[in-house]
Design an enzyme around this catalytic site. Structure first.
Site, PDB file in Angstrom:
ATOM      1  N   CYS A  57       0.838  -1.173   0.050  1.00 16.76           N
ATOM      2  CA  CYS A  57      -0.054   0.006   0.028  1.00 16.76           C
ATOM      3  C   CYS A  57       1.080   1.173  -0.005  1.00 16.76           C
ATOM      4  O   CYS A  57       1.376   1.643  -1.025  1.00 16.76           O
ATOM      5  CB  CYS A  57      -0.943   0.095   1.095  1.00 16.76           C
ATOM      6  SG  CYS A  57      -2.496   0.932   0.972  1.00 16.76           S
TER       7      CYS A  57
ATOM      8  N   HIS B 293      -3.117  -5.417   1.103  1.00 18.67           N
ATOM      9  CA  HIS B 293      -2.504  -5.506   2.494  1.00 18.67           C
ATOM     10  C   HIS B 293      -2.538  -7.277   2.830  1.00 18.67           C
ATOM     11  O   HIS B 293      -3.491  -7.864   3.580  1.00 18.67           O
ATOM     12  CB  HIS B 293      -3.306  -4.926   3.783  1.00 18.67           C
ATOM     13  CG  HIS B 293      -3.248  -3.506   3.547  1.00 18.67           C
ATOM     14  ND1 HIS B 293      -2.307  -2.837   4.444  1.00 18.67           N
ATOM     15  CD2 HIS B 293      -3.865  -2.661   3.098  1.00 18.67           C
ATOM     16  CE1 HIS B 293      -2.299  -1.466   4.368  1.00 18.67           C
ATOM     17  NE2 HIS B 293      -3.227  -1.307   3.364  1.00 18.67           N
TER      18      HIS B 293
ATOM     19  N   GLU C 124      -0.820  -8.711   4.814  1.00 17.10           N
ATOM     20  CA  GLU C 124      -0.262  -8.978   6.298  1.00 17.10           C
ATOM     21  C   GLU C 124      -1.513  -8.897   7.060  1.00 17.10           C
ATOM     22  O   GLU C 124      -1.259  -9.229   8.427  1.00 17.10           O
ATOM     23  CB  GLU C 124       0.787  -7.688   6.720  1.00 17.10           C
ATOM     24  CG  GLU C 124       0.179  -6.258   7.133  1.00 17.10           C
ATOM     25  CD  GLU C 124      -0.070  -5.529   5.767  1.00 17.10           C
ATOM     26  OE1 GLU C 124      -0.604  -4.543   5.800  1.00 17.10           O
ATOM     27  OE2 GLU C 124       0.045  -6.042   4.722  1.00 17.10           O
TER      28      GLU C 124
END
Length: 219
Positions: free
Chosen positions: A100, A203, A205
């Site tokens: 991002c 994202h 993660e």
């Protein structure tokens, strides 16, 4: 993926202090750095947070630039002294993964922002490309991976049905010949690989899927 509150106080993984190499440095001046740390712990990969210049030592083999606010991160990279060592790391061809805001920091060109930060990724990236109304959404797509030792883009495989989570993310407006498109969704390019540079507009993660991080650790 919900991150354990203990990560608020963690500065490194348990094994990072004893490691002379093989540590992933996670930029931690702002943004979603704790989520990346938790993901690396799941994979048993040593990590440490990068908050100041002195944190970037010889044990750091790879770097993660997390999501967040790119303008703020850009300013803090300078004020903390971290910009130069990370820039040298990238220029040396060592692995870096931007998610991002990290994609924005890596891009050579931004089509709606006069700032350029590391300028390493051969692409034009559009900040906040999806706008506020469509700022956050999910999708599922296949992700193509490339062998970093073959700049012409030799494929290594496909990560099938990966969950994409977007939070007011960017997308790639144009891609140059040095970079390769890893993933598109809704007609937009949202992940690139250029040698040992990985960049995603989404994202990974904050999902429970470790496969992109696993690939990054192999680069």
């Amino acid at each position: 993926m919900v991150v354990d509150v203990s990560y608020i106080l963690k500065e490194h993984s348990e094994d990072a202090t004893q490691a002379s190499s093989g540590v992933t440095g996670i930029l931690a001046v702002q943004g979603a750095f704790a989520e990346h740390a938790a993901m690396l712990d799941r994979l048993g990969a040593p990590w440490k947070l990068l908050r100041a210049r002195e944190d970037f030592d010889e044990s750091i083999d790879r770097v993660i630039l997390p999501g967040g606010e790119s303008t703020t991160q850009g300013k803090l990279l300078r004020s903390t002294g971290l910009f130069d060592p990370i820039n040298e790391h990238i220029k040396a061809g060592r692995p870096v993964f931007g998610t991002c805001a990290g994609m924005i920091l890596l891009a050579e060109r931004l089509d709606n922002d006069p700032n350029v930060y590391f300028g390493a990724l051969d692409a034009t990236v559009r900040r906040n490309a999806y706008g506020r109304q469509l700022g956050s959404f999910t999708a599922t797509e296949n992700i193509t991976t490339f062998n970093p030792d073959f700049p012409d883009g030799k494929l290594t495989g496909i990560i099938k049905a990966f969950p994409l989570v977007f939070i007011r993310g960017p997308f790639v407006a144009e891609v140059g010949p040095k970079a390769h498109v890893m993933c598109e969704t809704n007609g937009n390019m949202v992940a690139l690989q250029q040698d040992r540079i990985l960049a995603t507009a989404f994202h990974p993660e904050i999902t429970s899927d470790t496969r992109i991080h696993e690939f990054f650790l192999q680069c």
